[in-house]
Design a protein around this motif. Structure first.
Motif, PDB file in Angstrom:
ATOM      1  N   VAL A   1       4.712  -0.585   3.052  1.00 58.35           N
ATOM      2  CA  VAL A   1       4.123   0.656   2.608  1.00 58.35           C
ATOM      3  C   VAL A   1       5.216   1.469   2.057  1.00 58.35           C
ATOM      4  CG1 VAL A   1       3.250   2.673   3.640  1.00 58.35           C
ATOM      5  CG2 VAL A   1       3.116   0.598   4.770  1.00 58.35           C
TER       6      VAL A   1
ATOM      7  N   GLY B   1      -2.224   5.225   2.879  1.00 63.12           N
ATOM      8  CA  GLY B   1      -3.210   4.133   2.563  1.00 63.12           C
ATOM      9  C   GLY B   1      -3.692   3.440   3.950  1.00 63.12           C
ATOM     10  N   SER B   2      -4.628   2.520   3.460  1.00 59.63           N
ATOM     11  CA  SER B   2      -5.189   1.688   4.738  1.00 59.63           C
ATOM     12  C   SER B   2      -5.219   0.189   4.402  1.00 59.63           C
ATOM     13  CB  SER B   2      -6.607   2.099   5.244  1.00 59.63           C
ATOM     14  OG  SER B   2      -6.878   3.499   5.578  1.00 59.63           O
ATOM     15  N   LEU B   3      -5.121  -0.596   5.607  1.00 58.56           N
ATOM     16  CA  LEU B   3      -5.101  -2.083   5.337  1.00 58.56           C
ATOM     17  C   LEU B   3      -6.054  -2.535   6.673  1.00 58.56           C
ATOM     18  CD1 LEU B   3      -1.959  -3.284   4.125  1.00 58.56           C
ATOM     19  CD2 LEU B   3      -3.738  -3.386   2.786  1.00 58.56           C
TER      20      LEU B   3
ATOM     21  N   VAL C   1       0.967  -1.175  -0.006  1.00 58.84           N
ATOM     22  CA  VAL C   1      -0.252  -0.013  -0.165  1.00 58.84           C
ATOM     23  C   VAL C   1       0.902   1.193   0.033  1.00 58.84           C
ATOM     24  CG1 VAL C   1      -0.074  -0.003   2.668  1.00 58.84           C
ATOM     25  CG2 VAL C   1      -1.976   0.960   1.120  1.00 58.84           C
ATOM     26  N   GLN C   2       0.481   2.323  -0.520  1.00 59.52           N
ATOM     27  CA  GLN C   2       1.018   3.489  -0.554  1.00 59.52           C
ATOM     28  C   GLN C   2       1.095   4.182   0.788  1.00 59.52           C
ATOM     29  OE1 GLN C   2      -0.349   5.806  -3.912  1.00 59.52           O
ATOM     30  NE2 GLN C   2       1.459   5.254  -5.090  1.00 59.52           N
TER      31      GLN C   2
END
Length: 124
Positions: free
Chosen positions: A122, A16-18, A12-13
């Motif tokens: 990330v 962002g979210s996970l 993810v950049q």
């Protein structure tokens, strides 16, 4: 046999979210405090967050406060970690674990079972 299994990691950049999930089997899930730890290459496994058995109390390491939220669904025997505003320093393998200890048991040695881990990367 106690089994824990994580899922939900990925690339993810920054910003962002996970959402990580950890399924549990082989023990009475609601009786145990559960936690998330992470381990970056060349570093020790470090505490991220924990939640008590009934899910009403949580504890976080300072670096993730306000960005990560730990939760659990005892009916589904599942632990979660919602990670928002991710930073490159959050890159690590994330592990869920079970502790017979207290909510504030932040040492990995206080946990008796672990999942296999899920990679979170990330990018900046």
């Amino acid at each position: 046999q106690v089994l824990l299994g994580e899922s939900g990691g990925g690339l993810v950049q920054a910003g962002g979210s996970l959402r990580l999930s950890c399924g549990a089997a082989g023990f009475t899930f609601s009786r145990y405090t559960m936690g998330w730890f992470r381990q970056a290459p060349g570093k020790e496994r470090e505490f991220v967050a924990s939640i008590n058995g009934i899910g009403l109390s949580t504890y976080y390491t300072d670096s993730v406060k306000g960005r990560f939220t730990i939760s659990r669904d005892n009916a589904k025997r599942t632990l979660y970690l919602q990670m928002n505003n991710l930073k490159p320093d959050d890159t690590a393998v994330y592990y869920c674990g079970r502790t017979p200890g207290t909510l504030t048991a932040v040492a990995a040695s206080g946990y008796d079972y672990w999942g296999q881990g899920t990679q979170v990367t990330v990018s900046s």
